[in-house]
Design a protein around this motif. Structure first.
Motif, short mmCIF file in Angstrom:
data_model
loop_
_atom_site.label_atom_id
_atom_site.label_comp_id
_atom_site.label_asym_id
_atom_site.label_seq_id
_atom_site.Cartn_x
_atom_site.Cartn_y
_atom_site.Cartn_z
N ASP A 10 9.33 -25.37 9.76
CA ASP A 10 8.52 -26.51 9.15
C ASP A 10 9.09 -27.80 10.32
O ASP A 10 9.67 -27.85 10.80
CB ASP A 10 10.62 -26.75 8.83
N PHE A 11 7.36 -28.50 10.32
CA PHE A 11 7.26 -28.81 11.20
C PHE A 11 8.28 -30.26 10.37
O PHE A 11 8.42 -30.95 11.72
CB PHE A 11 6.08 -29.68 11.31
N THR A 12 8.60 -30.51 9.51
CA THR A 12 9.45 -31.71 8.91
C THR A 12 10.30 -31.75 9.42
O THR A 12 11.29 -32.96 9.13
CB THR A 12 8.61 -31.97 7.78
N GLU A 13 11.28 -30.31 9.27
CA GLU A 13 12.61 -30.53 9.42
C GLU A 13 12.88 -29.80 10.95
O GLU A 13 14.19 -30.22 11.36
CB GLU A 13 12.94 -29.71 8.46
N ASP A 14 12.33 -29.31 11.75
CA ASP A 14 13.06 -28.89 13.23
C ASP A 14 12.23 -29.74 13.93
O ASP A 14 11.34 -29.67 13.63
CB ASP A 14 12.29 -27.13 13.54
N GLN A 15 13.08 -30.41 14.81
CA GLN A 15 12.46 -31.44 15.88
C GLN A 15 12.35 -30.27 16.70
O GLN A 15 11.34 -31.18 17.77
CB GLN A 15 14.09 -31.89 16.08
N ARG A 16 12.50 -29.62 16.87
CA ARG A 16 11.70 -28.87 18.12
C ARG A 16 10.88 -27.94 18.10
O ARG A 16 10.41 -26.47 18.33
CB ARG A 16 13.15 -27.70 18.70
N PHE A 17 10.07 -28.48 17.18
CA PHE A 17 8.68 -27.61 16.04
C PHE A 17 7.66 -27.14 17.40
O PHE A 17 6.92 -26.37 17.61
CB PHE A 17 7.67 -28.45 15.01
N LYS A 18 6.80 -28.55 17.73
CA LYS A 18 6.09 -28.33 19.47
C LYS A 18 6.86 -27.40 20.36
O LYS A 18 5.73 -26.59 20.98
CB LYS A 18 6.05 -30.14 19.95
N GLU A 19 8.45 -27.91 20.37
CA GLU A 19 8.50 -26.31 20.96
C GLU A 19 7.84 -25.06 21.13
O GLU A 19 7.97 -24.49 21.93
CB GLU A 19 9.90 -26.82 22.21
#
Length: 77
Positions: free
Chosen positions: A23-32
């Motif tokens: 969930d790229f809107t909620e998870d701050q580590r999405f890119k990582e």
């Protein structure tokens, strides 16, 4: 290109499923987390290491850097 897309979907099915669950809107580590999957661009021709769509990409993509990382934008300015 159709064969390549079919191969890509089969070869990277597990990674695609894991990335789709993020969930790229909620998870701050999405890119990582995404980068750790080592999922190559679907348009990368593995035989020639070139982009399948480079010659036909849209004008906005050709001339705009808004899609780039901020570090890339500052370098290109």
């Amino acid at each position: 290109m159709d064969k390549h897309i079919q191969w890509y979907g089969k070869h990277y099915a597990d990674k695609i499923k894991r990335v789709n669950m993020l969930d790229f809107t909620e998870d701050q580590r999405f890119k990582e987390i995404y980068m750790k999957e080592q999922l190559p661009c679907i348009f990368l021709n593995r035989e020639t290491n070139t982009c399948f769509v480079y010659e036909v990409r849209c004008l906005v993509q050709n001339e705009s850097t808004e899609f780039c990382n901020k570090k890339v934008q500052s370098f290109m300015a």
